[in-house]
Design an enzyme around this catalytic site. Structure first.
Site, PDB file in Angstrom:
ATOM      1  N   ASN A   1       3.386   8.978 -20.121  1.00 45.46           N
ATOM      2  CA  ASN A   1       3.931   8.449 -18.875  1.00 45.46           C
ATOM      3  C   ASN A   1       2.922   8.654 -17.760  1.00 45.46           C
ATOM      4  O   ASN A   1       2.323   9.731 -17.657  1.00 45.46           O
ATOM      5  CB  ASN A   1       5.231   9.175 -18.516  1.00 45.46           C
ATOM      6  CG  ASN A   1       6.221   9.197 -19.651  1.00 45.46           C
ATOM      7  OD1 ASN A   1       6.633   8.164 -20.131  1.00 45.46           O
ATOM      8  ND2 ASN A   1       6.588  10.389 -20.090  1.00 45.46           N
TER       9      ASN A   1
ATOM     10  N   HIS B   1       0.844  -1.198   0.000  1.00 48.53           N
ATOM     11  CA  HIS B   1       0.000   0.000   0.000  1.00 48.53           C
ATOM     12  C   HIS B   1       0.880   1.249   0.000  1.00 48.53           C
ATOM     13  O   HIS B   1       1.781   1.385   0.812  1.00 48.53           O
ATOM     14  CB  HIS B   1      -0.916  -0.011   1.231  1.00 48.53           C
ATOM     15  CG  HIS B   1      -1.761   1.210   1.335  1.00 48.53           C
ATOM     16  ND1 HIS B   1      -1.897   1.913   2.497  1.00 48.53           N
ATOM     17  CD2 HIS B   1      -2.512   1.852   0.413  1.00 48.53           C
ATOM     18  CE1 HIS B   1      -2.699   2.938   2.305  1.00 48.53           C
ATOM     19  NE2 HIS B   1      -3.082   2.918   1.033  1.00 48.53           N
TER      20      HIS B   1
ATOM     21  N   TYR C   1       5.469  12.056 -23.993  1.00 51.37           N
ATOM     22  CA  TYR C   1       4.789  12.403 -22.737  1.00 51.37           C
ATOM     23  C   TYR C   1       3.751  11.364 -22.310  1.00 51.37           C
ATOM     24  O   TYR C   1       2.852  11.657 -21.531  1.00 51.37           O
ATOM     25  CB  TYR C   1       4.133  13.794 -22.825  1.00 51.37           C
ATOM     26  CG  TYR C   1       5.037  14.845 -23.382  1.00 51.37           C
ATOM     27  CD1 TYR C   1       6.134  15.298 -22.657  1.00 51.37           C
ATOM     28  CD2 TYR C   1       4.814  15.390 -24.648  1.00 51.37           C
ATOM     29  CE1 TYR C   1       6.983  16.259 -23.176  1.00 51.37           C
ATOM     30  CE2 TYR C   1       5.655  16.364 -25.169  1.00 51.37           C
ATOM     31  CZ  TYR C   1       6.736  16.793 -24.433  1.00 51.37           C
ATOM     32  OH  TYR C   1       7.570  17.745 -24.946  1.00 51.37           O
TER      33      TYR C   1
ATOM     34  N   ASP D   1      -4.939   3.596  -4.835  1.00 50.61           N
ATOM     35  CA  ASP D   1      -5.067   4.099  -3.470  1.00 50.61           C
ATOM     36  C   ASP D   1      -6.260   5.064  -3.365  1.00 50.61           C
ATOM     37  O   ASP D   1      -6.359   6.034  -4.113  1.00 50.61           O
ATOM     38  CB  ASP D   1      -3.788   4.815  -3.055  1.00 50.61           C
ATOM     39  CG  ASP D   1      -3.641   4.994  -1.561  1.00 50.61           C
ATOM     40  OD1 ASP D   1      -4.657   4.858  -0.837  1.00 50.61           O
ATOM     41  OD2 ASP D   1      -2.521   5.269  -1.107  1.00 50.61           O
TER      42      ASP D   1
ATOM     43  N   TYR E   1       9.511  13.600 -13.021  1.00 53.68           N
ATOM     44  CA  TYR E   1      10.750  12.815 -13.050  1.00 53.68           C
ATOM     45  C   TYR E   1      11.182  12.408 -11.644  1.00 53.68           C
ATOM     46  O   TYR E   1      11.600  11.266 -11.422  1.00 53.68           O
ATOM     47  CB  TYR E   1      11.871  13.602 -13.741  1.00 53.68           C
ATOM     48  CG  TYR E   1      11.941  13.376 -15.232  1.00 53.68           C
ATOM     49  CD1 TYR E   1      12.933  12.577 -15.780  1.00 53.68           C
ATOM     50  CD2 TYR E   1      11.023  13.963 -16.094  1.00 53.68           C
ATOM     51  CE1 TYR E   1      13.018  12.367 -17.149  1.00 53.68           C
ATOM     52  CE2 TYR E   1      11.091  13.762 -17.460  1.00 53.68           C
ATOM     53  CZ  TYR E   1      12.092  12.962 -17.982  1.00 53.68           C
ATOM     54  OH  TYR E   1      12.157  12.751 -19.334  1.00 53.68           O
TER      55      TYR E   1
ATOM     56  N   ASP F   1       6.842   5.776 -21.652  1.00 52.11           N
ATOM     57  CA  ASP F   1       6.912   5.590 -23.101  1.00 52.11           C
ATOM     58  C   ASP F   1       8.308   5.141 -23.525  1.00 52.11           C
ATOM     59  O   ASP F   1       9.237   5.062 -22.711  1.00 52.11           O
ATOM     60  CB  ASP F   1       6.471   6.859 -23.833  1.00 52.11           C
ATOM     61  CG  ASP F   1       7.358   8.068 -23.573  1.00 52.11           C
ATOM     62  OD1 ASP F   1       8.602   7.921 -23.524  1.00 52.11           O
ATOM     63  OD2 ASP F   1       6.814   9.184 -23.441  1.00 52.11           O
TER      64      ASP F   1
END
Length: 148
Positions: free
Chosen positions: A132, A22, A130, A64, A112, A30
């Site tokens: 991701n 958890h 992009y 979550d 990042y 990508d």
């Protein structure tokens, strides 16, 4: 092959999803992302685009629901106010698999940094830039309890 398990989820990825606890996060990235350099644990899904991998993972992984934000995506040129079509596709999959959970766009450096601290990175062959996303793992509630 297993009954009810999407075939593109290989043994290494399944083991990683099961081992996560958890609050652990997994990043799906990508084909251009520097995954090898940034991963604590790297899982490759060569030949697969990001959207089918995201969909398959979210059939098994609980998101979550204790924190306000648990789904995070990269942003175009580091600007969270910008979105590409792939981001809308991600949002659609997340809305289907994790209803009520919003996908939050993060600025480039913030995204990042979060990927670098993720439990694992799943490197896809997604060609779009992009593409991701980070998923924070939730819990599976016992049948006798209710969600908070």
């Amino acid at each position: 092959m297993l009954i009810g398990i999407p075939a593109l989820l290989g043994p290494e990825l399944l083991a990683t999803l099961r081992a996560m606890g958890h609050g652990d996060e997994i990043a799906l990235v990508d084909g251009n992302y520097p995954a090898q350099e940034q991963a604590r644990r790297l899982i490759r899904t060569d030949g697969h685009a990001l959207i089918p991998v995201l969909d398959a993972i979210l059939t098994l992984l609980p998101v979550d629901d204790v924190v306000p934000e648990a789904l995070f995506r990269a942003s175009v040129k580091g600007d969270p106010s910008l979105a590409d079509p792939v981001h809308r596709e991600m949002e659609a999959i997340c809305a289907k698999r994790a209803p009520g959970r919003k996908v939050v766009a993060l600025a480039g450096a913030d995204f990042y940094a979060r990927v670098r601290s993720a439990h694992a990175i799943v490197a896809t062959s997604e060609p779009r830039l992009y593409a991701n996303i980070i998923i924070r793992k939730g819990v599976i509630y016992p049948p006798e309890t209710r969600k908070p």
